[in-house]
Design an enzyme around this catalytic site. Structure first.
Site, PDB file in Angstrom:
ATOM      1  CG  ASP A 176      29.840 -11.525 -36.163  1.00 17.54           C
ATOM      2  OD1 ASP A 176      29.237 -10.426 -36.191  1.00 17.54           O
ATOM      3  OD2 ASP A 176      31.012 -11.672 -36.571  1.00 17.54           O
ATOM      4  CG  ASN A 233      30.732  -4.874 -39.988  1.00 13.32           C
ATOM      5  OD1 ASN A 233      30.881  -5.297 -41.137  1.00 13.32           O
ATOM      6  ND2 ASN A 233      31.596  -4.068 -39.402  1.00 13.32           N
ATOM      7  N   GLY A 284      30.949 -10.552 -41.529  1.00 18.70           N
ATOM      8  CA  GLY A 284      31.516 -10.984 -42.820  1.00 18.70           C
ATOM      9  C   GLY A 284      31.211 -12.436 -43.100  1.00 18.70           C
ATOM     10  NE  ARG A 309      34.031  -6.526 -43.576  1.00 20.82           N
ATOM     11  CZ  ARG A 309      33.986  -7.489 -42.663  1.00 20.82           C
ATOM     12  NH1 ARG A 309      33.033  -7.470 -41.737  1.00 20.82           N
ATOM     13  NH2 ARG A 309      34.885  -8.443 -42.658  1.00 20.82           N
ATOM     14  CB  SER A 352      37.713 -11.976 -47.905  1.00 18.90           C
ATOM     15  OG  SER A 352      37.056 -12.822 -46.999  1.00 18.90           O
ATOM     16  CB  SER A 353      39.937 -17.055 -46.846  1.00 15.31           C
ATOM     17  OG  SER A 353      39.413 -16.876 -45.525  1.00 15.31           O
ATOM     18  CD  GLN A 354      34.803 -13.686 -43.891  1.00 10.90           C
ATOM     19  OE1 GLN A 354      33.947 -12.965 -44.416  1.00 10.90           O
ATOM     20  NE2 GLN A 354      35.282 -13.457 -42.684  1.00 10.90           N
ATOM     21  CB  SER A 374      42.375 -15.704 -44.043  1.00  9.68           C
ATOM     22  OG  SER A 374      42.522 -14.352 -43.698  1.00  9.68           O
ATOM     23  CG  ASP A 417      40.330 -12.342 -37.207  1.00 10.69           C
ATOM     24  OD1 ASP A 417      40.476 -11.496 -38.105  1.00 10.69           O
ATOM     25  OD2 ASP A 417      39.341 -13.102 -37.145  1.00 10.69           O
ATOM     26  CE  LYS A 450      40.537  -9.435 -42.143  1.00  7.94           C
ATOM     27  NZ  LYS A 450      40.241 -10.821 -42.229  1.00  7.94           N
ATOM     28  CD  GLU A 451      35.172  -7.089 -37.798  1.00  8.05           C
ATOM     29  OE1 GLU A 451      36.121  -7.064 -38.612  1.00  8.05           O
ATOM     30  OE2 GLU A 451      34.806  -8.145 -37.232  1.00  8.05           O
ATOM     31  CG  HIS A 484      34.896  -7.739 -32.562  1.00  4.47           C
ATOM     32  ND1 HIS A 484      34.991  -9.094 -32.566  1.00  4.47           N
ATOM     33  CD2 HIS A 484      35.169  -7.366 -33.847  1.00  4.47           C
ATOM     34  CE1 HIS A 484      35.270  -9.530 -33.782  1.00  4.47           C
ATOM     35  NE2 HIS A 484      35.374  -8.495 -34.572  1.00  4.47           N
ATOM     36  NE  ARG A 485      38.831 -10.528 -34.339  1.00  5.86           N
ATOM     37  CZ  ARG A 485      38.303 -11.465 -33.540  1.00  5.86           C
ATOM     38  NH1 ARG A 485      38.621 -11.497 -32.260  1.00  5.86           N
ATOM     39  NH2 ARG A 485      37.466 -12.373 -34.002  1.00  5.86           N
ATOM     40  CE  LYS A 542      31.660  -8.118 -36.869  1.00  7.38           C
ATOM     41  NZ  LYS A 542      32.349  -9.328 -37.301  1.00  7.38           N
TER      42      LYS A 542
HETATM   43  O1  LIG Z   1      36.281 -17.616 -42.475  1.00  4.77           O
HETATM   44  C1  LIG Z   1      36.282 -17.103 -41.354  1.00  4.77           C
HETATM   45  O2  LIG Z   1      35.632 -17.576 -40.397  1.00  4.77           O
HETATM   46  C2  LIG Z   1      37.081 -15.885 -41.135  1.00  4.77           C
HETATM   47  C3  LIG Z   1      38.082 -15.542 -42.008  1.00  4.77           C
HETATM   48  C4  LIG Z   1      38.928 -14.338 -41.833  1.00  4.77           C
HETATM   49  O3  LIG Z   1      38.507 -13.356 -42.758  1.00  4.77           O
HETATM   50  P1  LIG Z   1      39.214 -13.124 -44.200  1.00  4.77           P
HETATM   51  O4  LIG Z   1      39.229 -14.393 -44.932  1.00  4.77           O
HETATM   52  O5  LIG Z   1      38.305 -12.091 -44.789  1.00  4.77           O
HETATM   53  O6  LIG Z   1      40.606 -12.611 -43.923  1.00  4.77           O
HETATM   54  C5  LIG Z   1      38.818 -13.769 -40.411  1.00  4.77           C
HETATM   55  O7  LIG Z   1      39.374 -12.482 -40.367  1.00  4.77           O
HETATM   56  C6  LIG Z   1      37.387 -13.706 -39.957  1.00  4.77           C
HETATM   57  O8  LIG Z   1      37.278 -13.193 -38.649  1.00  4.77           O
HETATM   58  C7  LIG Z   1      36.773 -15.082 -39.929  1.00  4.77           C
HETATM   59  C1  LIG Z   2      37.097  -9.943 -39.407  1.00  3.71           C
HETATM   60  C2  LIG Z   2      36.246 -10.416 -38.502  1.00  3.71           C
HETATM   61  O1  LIG Z   2      34.963 -10.770 -38.730  1.00  3.71           O
HETATM   62  P1  LIG Z   2      34.075 -10.927 -40.051  1.00  3.71           P
HETATM   63  O2  LIG Z   2      34.963 -10.815 -41.258  1.00  3.71           O
HETATM   64  O3  LIG Z   2      33.457 -12.293 -39.943  1.00  3.71           O
HETATM   65  O4  LIG Z   2      33.066  -9.835 -39.983  1.00  3.71           O
HETATM   66  C3  LIG Z   2      36.674 -10.614 -37.092  1.00  3.71           C
HETATM   67  O5  LIG Z   2      35.916 -11.230 -36.321  1.00  3.71           O
HETATM   68  O6  LIG Z   2      37.755 -10.165 -36.704  1.00  3.71           O
END
Ligand SMILES: O=C(O)C1=C[C@@H](OP(=O)(O)O)[C@@H](O)[C@H](O)C1
Ligand SMILES: C=C(OP(=O)(O)O)C(=O)O
Length: 436
Positions: free
Chosen positions: A53, A103, A105, A133, A179-181, A207, A321, A348-349, A392-393, A418
């Site tokens: 990652d 993969n 995110g 995703r 997702s908060s990302q 998140s 997570d 997620k994954e 991975h989890r 990952k």
């Molecule tokens: O912002 C980040 O670093 C993350 C936010 C979370 O995702 P979501 O916001 O999609 O839930 C988490 O599951 C991911 O492993 C890392």
């Molecule tokens: C959801 C995860 O990763 P990402 O969304 O960054 O792919 C994780 O690491 O559990």
């Protein structure tokens, strides 16, 4: 024991005791790379995670003209920032820059916002699962800020095509229920927009602790974000400044070792984490406390001592997570455990709600599944080869079952690369150390 495609977990006949040093936080590493890349001047990072990652993040930043030097053994990186102006210069006569984020995110979401600051065309893609995703909420938000971007196959998922010419700025609404990302990516790019960016959240935000982490990393690199009222973020044009910055160990990775202490009645200490860590996932130790463990929180370490465990009913929206880790701990508790409010885990994954349920059932465990969670009923565990779905989890959490039950094998153990390439070595070290 590891073969190419299966890992046979050796049961331990002792309580696991010791200190474990998980690698650096994935989430902080990838944020620090983004803020350092956008900064004026040099950044020196310590405690850096080196895994798939973070590697796809580094490879991408290099393609965008950012100089990154890494010492993989020392876990350090030096980044020469671009002062808010990443480059999109296609190579070998191509008409666009291609980024491949496997993969990851965090990488694809953060980089989609970052490349919008450049001038040129960028296509961001990933493996097959990445193409399932969602990313449309981020693209909608960027379009509101004047960016020409779209989901190439009109699926709302990658591949993403960004025809970049900077982020204009202004007011934007973004959905945060999947997702908060998306919000984190937008926030980190926002100081390099032409005008002030005002972000409102539409509906629920999942998140949440990851957004707090984003704001703290931005602050450490000299950028302020005003949170004027709940769910509103205002970022004025500013420059990140290169820093010497240390990254905490990964709290989600720590959860597997805390869980190992919990289920074997042992004692595990992790240094470098504490109650005020940037990572919300340190709260997993609180979850174990609620189940009956004894937890010692010191200014620079967390220790979990395993005690008889009680099942719990818990909202894991903030720390999803660690939900797979809890699902496994639940097998060793008295009474059922319910994990709630984690519908976002389905994106997620793999669909993690479904994956937990199927693999629990493979071991003969009764599970009730809901759209947004599940209930696990502890019972006798049957030998099983656990499918990990390239997650991975799934591999790291379900391996813990095999510490106490014969015949647990983990398919595709290499998928931990990952975020934690040496997970099984570190788990074995803890087991060996405890059996001396
Ligand atoms: O912002 C980040 O670093 C993350 C936010 C979370 O995702 P979501 O916001 O999609 O839930 C988490 O599951 C991911 O492993 C890392
Ligand atoms: C959801 C995860 O990763 P990402 O969304 O960054 O792919 C994780 O690491 O559990």
């Amino acid at each position: 024991m590891t073969t190419a495609d299966t890992y046979k977990v050796q049961p331990v006949n002792v309580s696991l005791r010791g200190e474990v040093q998980p690698p650096g936080s994935k989430s902080i590493t990838n944020r620090a790379f983004i803020t350092a890349a956008l900064a004026r001047g040099k950044t020196h990072l310590t405690g850096v995670l080196h895994s798939r990652d973070t590697e796809v993040m580094v490879e991408s930043l290099r393609k965008l003209g950012v100089q990154v030097e890494q010492d993989l053994y020392a876990c350090t990186a030096t980044i020469t920032g671009c002062g808010g102006r990443p480059q999109l210069k296609p190579e070998n006569g191509a008409d666009q820059v291609e980024l491949f984020l496997e993969n990851s995110g965090t990488s694809i979401r953060f980089l989609t916002a970052l490349v919008a600051l450049a001038k040129g065309t960028c296509r961001l893609d990933g493996i097959e699962r990445m193409r399932e995703r969602p990313i449309e909420h981020l693209l909608e938000a960027l379009r509101q800020l004047g960016v020409d971007c779209q989901s190439e196959l009109e699926t709302g998922c990658p591949p993403v095509l960004v025809k970049a010419d900077g982020i204009q700025g202004g007011q934007v609404e973004i959905a945060g229920n999947l997702s908060s990302q998306y919000l984190s990516g937008l926030l980190m790019a926002a100081p390099a927009a032409k005008e002030k960016v005002e972000i409102s959240i539409q509906g629920d935000l999942v998140s949440v602790p990851y957004v707090d982490m984003t704001l703290k990393v931005m602050k450490a690199f000299g950028v302020d974000c005003k949170t004027t009222e709940t769910k509103k973020y205002v970022v004025s044009p500013q420059k990140y400044i290169g820093q010497n910055y240390h990254i905490e160990p990964d709290a989600s990775a720590a959860s597997y070792f805390f869980a190992a202490a919990a289920i074997t009645g042992g004692r595990v200490t992790i240094h470098g984490l504490h109650r005020n860590s940037l990572q919300g996932d340190v709260r997993f130790a609180e979850v174990l406390e609620e189940m009956g463990c004894l937890v010692t929180w010191l200014p620079n370490s967390i220790t979990v001592v395993g005690k008889p465990l009680q099942g719990i009913d818990i909202d894991m929206n903030d720390i999803s997570d660690t939900a797979q880790t809890l699902a496994v701990v639940a097998l060793f508790a008295e009474g059922p455990t319910s994990i709630r409010n984690v519908e976002h885990m389905r994106h997620k994954e793999t669909d993690r709600v479904e994956a937990i349920a199927v693999e629990m059932q493979r071991m003969g465990i009764k599970v009730e599944v809901y759209p947004d969670g599940l209930t696990i009923y502890p019972g006798p565990v049957q030998p099983a080869v656990i499918e990990t779905y390239d997650d991975h989890r799934m591999a790291m959490s379900f391996a813990l079952v095999g510490l106490l039950h014969e015949g647990i094998q983990i398919s595709d153990p290499g998928c931990t690369s990952k975020t934690y390439p040496h997970f099984f070595t570190d788990l074995e070290k803890l087991c060996n150390q405890s059996q001396l």
